[in-house]
Write a protein that holds these residues in place. Structure first.
Motif: not given
Length: 426
Positions: A242-252
């Protein structure tokens, strides 16, 4: 002059010197305006590239074939990204692709039409991005970024060919700038010793993860994503999955946040791997676990997700916040110019220095094949190469066994010269 028949298109120059193209599609009048005549002709060529009865065009008295669809590169990349790529790729990959399309492709060449796109247009685009494409500082995009963007466009164009939007995949002929190797930051043994001391003295128990990483070579997201359920204490090993990360939000549906936390499976099948823990490290790892379990027993609100390297209430670290912890330890150790990935580089370098073979190291690091490992860390083998070659010195210096001196030969007659005696002086 031949009269224009019903349904055919018309191209003319307006009073403001722009070029206007008017045509009909299924009985509806369409109008497109262009600043240059060349742009208008390019549009018409794209419009007439694939035959369909829906549109009839006549330019300069010549009837042309019509197209099923006219679409710009930018429009197609948006469609491909959402309709073809997004359902089949990981969110982290989608974020990278979305940035390539939004920040690079659409502003630079997004207005070009698919059926009139030329290889020269694409080659110029990659050349320019390689020189001036960096969005945060002066200079161009990294060679790896250019390669990733090229690979994405290759997939998008392959689908465009299948959809009859272009005749061939033009990306196949594009050449990228030669990648220059960057010097990796490897901690010296003294720096490594000081960093381990700083991590042991840090108030946060999870700083032990820095030491753990120096002897396992995990990526930051892999370290933050490690859970106890994937640790095998009996066999002194753990599974990287598993990889934990914080990514840009592309969920409307999450409009209030610009970024989202993500937990995803490892990047590739090779990244999913079992890593063993050496005995000395495992002893300290057991002590760390006891400390964490003791804290958990005293806190009823302890986070139940079971992350190994977490905050004192069990809340998992995001890579960014763990990076902050790492930087504090680096400052305490008096180390300059080192980022978290330096731990992974240092693990690889120390492993090779101690004689680990490249194939084993490649599997521990999760590389696709050993050639990647050798290309990245081959320089660390220099001392090992020198030591190995020195072992050949005994063979070189060995004296041949003594033999009886040959009997003196008779002098050569005047009919031939005497043989020369070579003396090298070694």
């Amino acid at each position: 002059m031949a009269r224009r028949t019903k349904g055919e298109g018309t191209l003319y120059q307006a009073k403001d010197k722009s070029w206007v193209y008017q045509y009909k599609v299924d009985g509806q009048r369409k109008t497109k305006r262009f600043q240059r005549k060349a742009d208008a002709k390019a549009y018409i060529e794209a419009l007439t590239a694939v035959a369909t009865p829906a549109v009839e065009v006549k330019i300069g008295g010549q009837r042309l074939a019509a197209t099923a669809e006219v679409i710009t590169l930018g429009e197609w990349m948006d469609r491909w990204l959402e309709g073809y790529a997004r359902p089949t790729i990981k969110h982290s990959t989608y974020c990278s692709y979305e940035l390539y399309v939004r920040a690079h492709i659409k502003p630079q060449i997004g207005g070009l039409y698919m059926n009139t796109l030329r290889a020269d247009d694409l080659q110029s685009f990659f050349n320019e991005r390689g020189k001036e494409g960096n969005l945060t500082k002066k200079g161009g995009l990294a060679p790896k970024t250019l390669t990733n963007m090229r690979n994405m466009m290759h997939m998008a164009f392959a689908q465009a060919v299948k959809n009859h939007l272009m005749q061939e995949n033009l990306i196949e002929g594009i050449r990228l700038p030669k990648a220059s190797k960057t010097e990796m930051r490897v901690l010296t043994r003294e720096e490594q010793r000081r960093l381990m001391t700083a991590a042991r003295l840090a108030p946060e128990p999870a700083a032990f993860g820095i030491i753990f990483d120096l002897f396992t070579g995990l990526r930051l997201g892999e370290l933050c994503g490690l859970r106890w359920e994937n640790v095998d204490m009996e066999h002194k090993s753990f599974l990287v999955c598993e990889i934990r990360n914080r990514l840009p939000n592309h969920d409307d549906s999450i409009a209030a946040s610009t970024t989202v936390k993500t937990v995803a499976t490892t990047k590739t099948d090779n990244s999913r791997r079992r890593v063993f823990i050496m005995d000395e490290l495992f002893h300290d790892f057991e002590m760390y676990r006891e400390i964490q379990m003791s804290i958990k027993a005293q806190d009823y609100n302890y986070n139940p997700e079971g992350y190994v390297f977490c905050q004192e209430n069990g809340t998992p670290y995001e890579p960014r916040t763990y990076q902050d912890l790492f930087k504090r330890c680096v400052r305490q150790a008096g180390i300059q110019d080192a980022n978290f990935h330096s731990l992974r580089h240092s693990f690889a370098a120390r492993s090779l220095e101690q004689g680990m073979d490249v194939v084993t190291l490649s599997r521990l690091l999760g590389h696709a094949n050993p050639s990647i490992t050798l290309d990245k860390y081959g320089h660390a083998l220099d001392d090992h190469k020198r030591t190995s070659l020195e072992k050949l010195g005994d063979i070189y210096s060995a004296k041949a066994p003594k033999e009886e001196a040959p009997a003196p030969q008779e002098e050569v007659s005047e009919s031939g010269p005497a043989p020369l005696e070579m003396k090298w002086g070694w």
